[in-house]
Design a protein around this motif. Structure first.
Motif, PDB file in Angstrom:
ATOM      1  N   PHE A   1      46.085   0.994  59.335  1.00  0.00           N
ATOM      2  CA  PHE A   1      45.759  -0.010  58.334  1.00  0.00           C
ATOM      3  C   PHE A   1      46.854  -0.037  57.290  1.00  0.00           C
ATOM      4  O   PHE A   1      47.188   0.991  56.718  1.00  0.00           O
ATOM      5  N   THR A   2      47.445  -1.193  57.103  1.00  0.00           N
ATOM      6  CA  THR A   2      48.489  -1.379  56.091  1.00  0.00           C
ATOM      7  C   THR A   2      47.888  -2.153  54.949  1.00  0.00           C
ATOM      8  O   THR A   2      47.310  -3.211  55.148  1.00  0.00           O
ATOM      9  N   THR A   3      48.001  -1.660  53.708  1.00  0.00           N
ATOM     10  CA  THR A   3      47.396  -2.351  52.566  1.00  0.00           C
ATOM     11  C   THR A   3      48.467  -2.702  51.566  1.00  0.00           C
ATOM     12  O   THR A   3      49.413  -1.954  51.351  1.00  0.00           O
TER      13      THR A   3
ATOM     14  N   THR B   1      49.056  -4.715  62.956  1.00  0.00           N
ATOM     15  CA  THR B   1      49.880  -5.869  63.343  1.00  0.00           C
ATOM     16  C   THR B   1      50.098  -6.828  62.203  1.00  0.00           C
ATOM     17  O   THR B   1      50.737  -7.863  62.372  1.00  0.00           O
ATOM     18  N   GLY B   2      49.549  -6.520  61.005  1.00  0.00           N
ATOM     19  CA  GLY B   2      49.739  -7.379  59.849  1.00  0.00           C
ATOM     20  C   GLY B   2      48.654  -8.406  59.650  1.00  0.00           C
ATOM     21  O   GLY B   2      48.717  -9.194  58.705  1.00  0.00           O
ATOM     22  N   ASP B   3      47.662  -8.433  60.530  1.00  0.00           N
ATOM     23  CA  ASP B   3      46.569  -9.384  60.374  1.00  0.00           C
ATOM     24  C   ASP B   3      45.592  -8.880  59.306  1.00  0.00           C
ATOM     25  O   ASP B   3      45.243  -7.688  59.263  1.00  0.00           O
ATOM     26  N   VAL B   4      45.144  -9.785  58.445  1.00  0.00           N
ATOM     27  CA  VAL B   4      44.199  -9.392  57.394  1.00  0.00           C
ATOM     28  C   VAL B   4      42.829  -9.135  58.000  1.00  0.00           C
ATOM     29  O   VAL B   4      42.430  -9.751  58.994  1.00  0.00           O
TER      30      VAL B   4
END
Length: 481
Positions: A5-7, A36-39
């Protein structure tokens, strides 16, 4: 797990120190994304917020949790200081005595399995709590009136002044070469360079990426392209290097094709009619050049004018090989006029070369392997017209009336008396010419034709010295028109 998870975090400064009462919280927003960068939109998540003192690994002075649901854009809104308290007290004391850091952890599934997302120093927001001590007059400034600590900032031209204080001159700003327009901004002063001096090249817009990407253009429109190039007089686009078209249709060995509208995509090339075998190609069937209905293996046709085929070598021999499977077959050329057979030439059912109007029967000329030339009929020349230059019969007759080297149509040869001979010829007919010559070496001798009919002719050999008949050999040739 941390990388799943990227925040993207950012803090909104919502404390206004000019209000009589400072709120006991500050706002925090985060956009939650996956690897993958999807919210992660409309999803229940849990945050654990910790405030550390002195350093990023310092003493934990306060911990709280927040259970929130992201919106359609993956955005989560928190008010730090109003969550479920796990440890410590969130108040206005102690902010000005030491450094403080904010540690954020998240459970994207809304539980308590937290993943640490990072720790950052608090630089401004909570310290408004410390400023509240002025309102409470906790600072010894020789009076109890907080209002007399307030001053006013004002700007006049390039001068910035503070009431009851000093004035400083602000640096003069430069005039931008860009001007606003109804659709955006514009510039008509010359060429524009990004990471490059535009004077070095001729392009109106020059973007240099050095070791990175020079220009990235993203467009989701189904109507408008990312780049539109038009040149009414010359080349619309020039690419000095490799072109990559990555639209999902690419693949090894594919070729670039287009639809009726000119949109290009990659396609697997057709196998075609020809089959490749190493450096060679072949086709099993008839091939037509200038015709859509070939009737032989290679059919060359042209209805508009002359048609030629050429075999040429500029360095060595050149030729045409026509090979047959056996002696009974034909290996040759066929000449036609208007589709009707005219002449055959080549090896026509034998090992002799023929020029004939029939195949394999000879009706013309034949050159045998030993060099003999055979004609099926007459031989004429332009000088003699229709006169047949080919002998009908010929041979040599000895003085004893024996035949030597005669044609097959020469029949019986008999000696009627001294110096008189009878020569029979098959199918002789009445219209012919006979030429006789005496055997060389006989002095004072001569040979003449005595008589003739449709079956034979007679020859007399004469001794001119004795003026009488004498036995002697002679040669003859019979011609028919």
């Amino acid at each position: 797990m941390k990388n799943f998870f990227t925040t993207l975090f950012f803090i909104l400064l919502c404390i206004n120190s000019l209000y009589p009462q400072v709120p006991g919280a500050f706002s925090y927003q985060a956009v939650v994304r996956n690897l993958t960068g999807d919210v992660l939109s409309n999803q229940d998540v849990t945050f654990r917020i910790s405030i550390l003192q002195d350093s990023e690994s310092g003493t934990v002075v306060y911990v709280e949790t927040h259970s929130v649901t992201t919106n359609d854009f993956g955005l989560a809104n928190l008010k730090i200081g109003t969550g479920t308290v796990v440890d410590g007290t969130f108040g206005n004391e102690g902010w000005g005595t030491a450094l403080h850091f904010l540690k954020v952890e998240i459970d994207p599934d809304g539980g308590t399995s937290f993943i640490e997302m990072g720790t950052t120093q608090l630089l401004a927001v909570p310290y408004a709590f410390h400023a509240q001590t002025v309102e409470n007059d906790q600072i010894d400034d020789a009076d109890a009136d907080a209002a007399n600590e307030l001053q006013t900032l004002s700007v006049s031209g390039n001068n910035l002044s503070i009431s009851d204080g000093n004035t400083v001159a602000l640096p003069a700003g430069s005039t931008s070469p860009w001007t606003n327009s109804t659709a955006g901004i514009k510039y008509f002063g010359g060429k524009v360079g990004i990471n490059h001096d535009p004077a070095d090249d001729s392009g109106a817009l020059q973007v240099w990426g050095e070791d990175g990407m020079s220009l990235e253009i993203v467009n989701n429109s189904v109507t408008f392209p990312n780049i539109y190039a038009q040149n009414n007089s010359g080349t619309a686009a020039y690419i000095d290097g490799k072109l990559v078209i990555d639209d999902g249709t690419q693949g090894a060995g594919k070729v670039l094709t287009s639809d009726s509208g000119g949109k290009a995509s990659w396609a697997t090339p057709g196998t075609g009619l020809w089959t490749q075998n190493g450096s060679e190609i072949y086709f099993n069937g008839n091939v037509g050049i200038g015709t859509t209905d070939p009737i032989v293996k290679l059919d060359v046709s042209d209805d508009s004018g002359e048609t030629y085929s050429r075999i040429q070598s500029t360095a060595s021999d050149a030729g045409l090989f026509i090979e047959r499977s056996g002696g009974a077959n034909m290996a040759g050329l066929i000449f036609k006029t208007g589709g009707a057979n005219g002449f055959y030439t080549g090896l026509l059912g034998s090992y002799s070369y023929k020029i004939s109007t029939q195949n394999p029967t000879l009706n013309g000329l034949e050159v045998e392997i030993d060099g003999d030339v055979v004609l099926s009929d007459e031989l004429h020349s332009t000088a003699t017209g229709n006169s047949n230059m080919m002998p009908f019969a010929y041979g040599y007759i000895s003085s004893a009336a024996s035949k030597t080297g005669c044609t097959s149509n020469v029949g019986t040869v008999s000696k009627m008396s001294t110096g008189q001979y009878k020569v029979e010829i098959a199918d002789l007919g009445s219209d012919y010419t006979v030429v006789v010559t005496i055997n060389h070496g006989l002095a004072y001798s001569n040979a003449v034709v005595m008589g003739r009919n449709s079956a034979y002719f007679t020859v007399a050999t004469w001794d001119t010295k004795s003026d009488g008949y004498v036995d002697a050999g002679f040669s003859f040739i019979v011609y028919k028109p």
